[in-house]
Each structure stands twice: as C-alpha cells, then as structure tokens.
Design a protein around this motif. Structure first.
Motif, mmCIF file in Angstrom:
data_model
loop_
_atom_site.group_PDB
_atom_site.id
_atom_site.type_symbol
_atom_site.label_atom_id
_atom_site.label_comp_id
_atom_site.label_asym_id
_atom_site.label_seq_id
_atom_site.Cartn_x
_atom_site.Cartn_y
_atom_site.Cartn_z
ATOM 1 N N CYS A 16 85.964 47.545 -43.857
ATOM 2 C CA CYS A 16 85.121 47.424 -42.669
ATOM 3 C C CYS A 16 85.382 48.588 -41.714
ATOM 4 C CB CYS A 16 85.410 46.106 -41.959
ATOM 5 S SG CYS A 16 87.105 45.960 -41.382
ATOM 6 N N GLU A 49 80.578 46.141 -45.759
ATOM 7 C CA GLU A 49 81.400 47.048 -44.970
ATOM 8 C C GLU A 49 80.596 47.846 -43.947
ATOM 9 O OE1 GLU A 49 82.464 51.079 -47.125
ATOM 10 O OE2 GLU A 49 82.830 49.411 -48.479
ATOM 11 N N THR A 52 80.277 45.248 -40.832
ATOM 12 C CA THR A 52 81.456 44.470 -40.448
ATOM 13 C C THR A 52 82.410 45.355 -39.663
ATOM 14 O OG1 THR A 52 81.230 43.110 -42.431
ATOM 15 C CG2 THR A 52 83.358 43.061 -41.324
ATOM 16 N N ARG A 88 80.043 40.047 -45.862
ATOM 17 C CA ARG A 88 81.081 40.998 -45.499
ATOM 18 C C ARG A 88 80.732 42.370 -46.040
ATOM 19 N NH1 ARG A 88 85.775 36.651 -45.898
ATOM 20 N NH2 ARG A 88 85.070 35.513 -44.105
#
Length: 114
Positions: free
Chosen positions: A101, A6, A9, A4
């Motif tokens: 994100c 940023e 994502t 994950r």
C-alpha cells in the motif's frame, strides 16, 4: 466493499488515525482496518512521521478503496512534496496478511525541529 488494491490503499499512523479528522479532510467516511508497519518507528517533530528502525513496528490503519480524488486531497493535506512523499510499503493487516500500500514518509523539513 473491503478490497486491498495497492493503488487505492493507504497506511496511516498520525493525525489521520482520528476518524473525525479523516472525515473532515475527505468529506466522508472511508473503510478502515488495523495494520502494522514493520521496521519503522513513530516519531514526532512538529508533525508525526515514521523512520526506518529494524525490530520496531508502527501500528496504524489501512484506509481502503480511496479514490484518485481522495489521494489528491490527502496529498494536499500532507503537503507533498514539501513535508512528505507518498511511497509504497508492505504492512500486515490484523490477520497477519501482507498488504502492499501507500504510506506518507517524511522529508528532511518534517524531521527537523524547526
């Protein structure tokens, strides 16, 4: 691999929820996880968009591990900067964990009924 980062994502909430559409645009599958964006509501003019609205949440998906090419392709699909901008937000994954994100936010051209 489920990361994950940023930078790789993206939170999606409109036409990109459709796996067939995503695969057509990106030329293949990407990792997807459910997520919720707080304090934004889903709206639609000609296209789906989200707008700030305290107390409302928008459900969507996190697209994970996107490549720079994937993001460039999606930016083209979303017609940046004409119809949308790509900005950072904080969403919550299905476990309630915060995830920073990208998201596409509408320009005035998108929100008008023209």
């Amino acid at each position: 691999m489920d990361t994950r980062d940023e930078a790789t994502t993206l939170f999606v909430y409109g036409s990109l929820l459709d796996p067939v559409r995503r695969e057509e645009i990106l030329g293949g599958r990407v990792d997807v996880r459910p997520a919720t964006l707080p304090d934004y509501e889903l709206a639609r003019s000609r296209y789906f968009y989200i707008r700030k609205h305290p107390g409302i949440s928008t459900a969507g998906f996190l697209l994970l591990n996107l490549t720079p090419r994937d993001l460039q392709t999606l930016d083209h699909y979303e017609e940046i900067p004409r119809l949308y901008t790509r900005e950072k937000v904080e969403v919550f994954d299905e476990g309630g964990n915060p995830v920073r994100c990208w998201v596409y936010l509408a320009t005035p051209l998108t929100t008008s009924n023209k």
